[in-house]
Design an enzyme around this catalytic site. Structure first.
Site, short mmCIF file in Angstrom:
data_model
loop_
_atom_site.label_atom_id
_atom_site.label_comp_id
_atom_site.label_asym_id
_atom_site.label_seq_id
_atom_site.Cartn_x
_atom_site.Cartn_y
_atom_site.Cartn_z
N ARG A 144 77.56 58.83 91.40
CA ARG A 144 77.17 57.74 90.37
C ARG A 144 76.72 56.33 91.10
O ARG A 144 75.55 55.90 90.56
CB ARG A 144 78.41 57.17 89.71
CG ARG A 144 78.94 58.17 88.27
CD ARG A 144 80.33 58.25 88.50
NE ARG A 144 81.04 59.18 89.69
CZ ARG A 144 81.16 60.41 89.35
NH1 ARG A 144 80.84 60.93 88.45
NH2 ARG A 144 81.57 61.21 90.65
N THR A 145 77.36 56.10 92.15
CA THR A 145 76.41 54.76 92.64
C THR A 145 75.18 55.10 93.15
O THR A 145 74.32 54.12 92.74
CB THR A 145 77.53 54.39 93.83
OG1 THR A 145 78.89 54.38 93.52
CG2 THR A 145 77.10 52.96 94.23
N LYS B 226 72.31 58.86 116.63
CA LYS B 226 72.19 58.90 118.13
C LYS B 226 72.62 57.59 118.71
O LYS B 226 72.43 57.34 119.79
CB LYS B 226 70.42 58.71 118.09
CG LYS B 226 69.60 59.66 117.41
CD LYS B 226 68.21 59.25 117.56
CE LYS B 226 67.31 60.08 117.01
NZ LYS B 226 66.09 59.67 116.79
N ARG C 139 76.19 52.43 101.46
CA ARG C 139 77.64 52.85 101.48
C ARG C 139 77.91 53.19 102.88
O ARG C 139 77.32 53.91 103.56
CB ARG C 139 77.88 54.18 100.51
CG ARG C 139 78.91 54.85 100.61
CD ARG C 139 79.42 55.54 99.49
NE ARG C 139 79.74 54.93 98.18
CZ ARG C 139 80.23 55.67 97.13
NH1 ARG C 139 80.41 56.70 97.05
NH2 ARG C 139 80.31 54.77 96.10
N HIS D 251 84.36 47.65 96.73
CA HIS D 251 83.01 48.48 95.86
C HIS D 251 82.88 47.31 94.88
O HIS D 251 83.32 47.72 93.68
CB HIS D 251 83.79 49.72 95.34
CG HIS D 251 82.65 50.74 94.84
ND1 HIS D 251 81.53 50.21 94.56
CD2 HIS D 251 82.62 51.82 94.74
CE1 HIS D 251 80.74 51.29 94.14
NE2 HIS D 251 81.29 52.21 94.18
C1 NCD Z 1 84.43 55.77 94.04
C2 NCD Z 1 84.34 55.33 95.33
O1 NCD Z 1 83.18 55.83 95.82
O2 NCD Z 1 85.05 54.34 95.73
N1 NCD Z 1 83.50 56.32 93.40
C3 NCD Z 1 82.57 55.62 92.54
O3 NCD Z 1 81.65 54.99 93.24
N2 NCD Z 1 82.43 55.49 91.38
C4 NCD Z 1 85.74 56.26 93.70
C5 NCD Z 1 86.27 57.60 94.62
O4 NCD Z 1 85.52 57.82 95.26
O5 NCD Z 1 87.45 57.97 94.24
#
Ligand code: NCD
Length: 335
Positions: A60-61, A90, A111, A139
């Site tokens: 999703r993100t 590396k 991320r 997040h």
């Molecule tokens: C979440 C995350 O990555 O923290 N997912 C997301 O971005 N919707 C939740 C998860 O991974 O459980």
């Protein structure tokens, strides 16, 4: 230049500005002349480039940010498996990596495997950096989506009770959303339900509840309710029935369990289990209750709950597109 690394980077005016746009776009998308909206948006970020640099799995993100940038007429390049395919493999540092790629683009979404890495990357970056999750840390854009979804369903609420069920301790989405909700005078209660190894505990050994109390005090000189916090290590029907308007479920964050001590993981090496929101438990909620989940779900949220009128997690995920369109536009055109 504004980075979005934690909830602390989001002031209430900024959130209002983003939500007003997201609301407008979502409404117009549902309207029959939605093609006009996409035409209008398609020039907003023309010739702008976003890099997505993801060190952990994501659906999703990453994809909703990439879709958002594309609808805004911008371009996207990136790597979905930076841990394997970028020069970090590396031995390059996060700071060097982000310093370099920030010279190639107008905005970065990252991320990260470790809490704190997003801040290191932002300090090195010459363009705005959005934290799409840093280990157990934060997040912030998921919290925006969660709050947007809550406000859609409860626009005028005065006394909202939110119950977080599952792996609250290791979920960055829980930490970010709870920090955000602690600011608002219309939130009167936050309950955290989960097995003790994966939950905040009544003795607050984690210090997180204390932090929430401080946030609430800082933002709410005139808080009409003082927020109540409850940490329970069983799925208490009374809490669901009489003290909950919203359930926020989370999956077991098994990829983070190397942090648990051997006493916390049981003797056979089996991971601590998660509570399951059965249709029966979901039905204990008030009729206008709301069930949220940042997704992905595993066994904690059976598909039988999907038809429950309170289930809102797929709409919540779809809201991600509108909130992220609004966020990118605000960061790159309106600040
Ligand atoms: C979440 C995350 O990555 O923290 N997912 C997301 O971005 N919707 C939740 C998860 O991974 O459980």
């Amino acid at each position: 230049m504004k980075h979005i690394i934690s909830i602390d980077d989001l002031d209430l005016d900024f959130i209002d500005q983003v939500f007003a746009l997201a609301e407008e776009y979502k409404e117009r998308r549902q309207y029959r002349f939605w093609a006009n909206l996409w035409n209008e948006l398609s020039v907003r970020l023309r010739h702008r480039l976003m890099i997505t640099d993801f060190f952990e799995p994501s659906t999703r993100t990453r994809l909703s940010f990439e879709a958002a940038m594309t609808y805004l007429g911008g371009n996207v390049i990136g790597t979905e498996n930076a841990a394997e395919f970028s020069s970090i493999k590396k031995g390059e540092s996060i700071a060097d990596n982000f310093r370099v790629i920030s010279g190639y683009c107008d905005i970065i979404v990252g991320r990260f495997l470790n809490e704190g890495d997003a801040r290191i990357a932002a300090d090195a970056s010459m363009v705005p950096l959005i934290n799409g999750g840093d280990g157990m840390g934060e997040h912030p854009t998921q919290a925006l989506i969660d709050l947007f979804s809550i406000k859609e369903k409860f626009p005028d609420v005065k006394d909202l009770r939110v119950t977080f069920i599952g792996d609250n301790k290791h979920s960055r989405t829980v930490r970010s959303l709870a920090r955000l909700l602690a600011r608002f005078p219309w939130v009167s209660k936050m309950n955290f339900i989960g097995r003790p190894e994966i939950n905040f505990t009544a003795d607050d050994s984690d210090g997180f509840i204390h932090e929430l109390v401080q946030i609430s005090n800082n933002y709410n000189e005139y808080h009409p309710y003082s927020i109540g916090f409850l940490c329970e290590d069983w799925l208490n029907p009374d809490t669901i029935k009489n003290h909950t308007d919203i359930i926020y479920m989370t999956r077991s964050q098994t990829e983070r369990y190397s942090n648990l001590t051997s006493e916390q993981v049981n003797v056979k090496g089996i991971q601590p289990s998660n509570f399951v929101l059965t249709p029966e438990i979901a039905n204990l909620m008030p009729d206008n209750g709301l069930i949220l989940h940042p997704l992905p779900r595993t066994t904690e949220l059976p598909i039988e709950v999907d038809n429950n009128p309170r289930a809102y997690y797929f709409q919540q995920a779809h809201n991600g597109l509108f909130v992220r369109i609004a966020l990118l536009e605000t960061l790159l055109c309106r600040l």
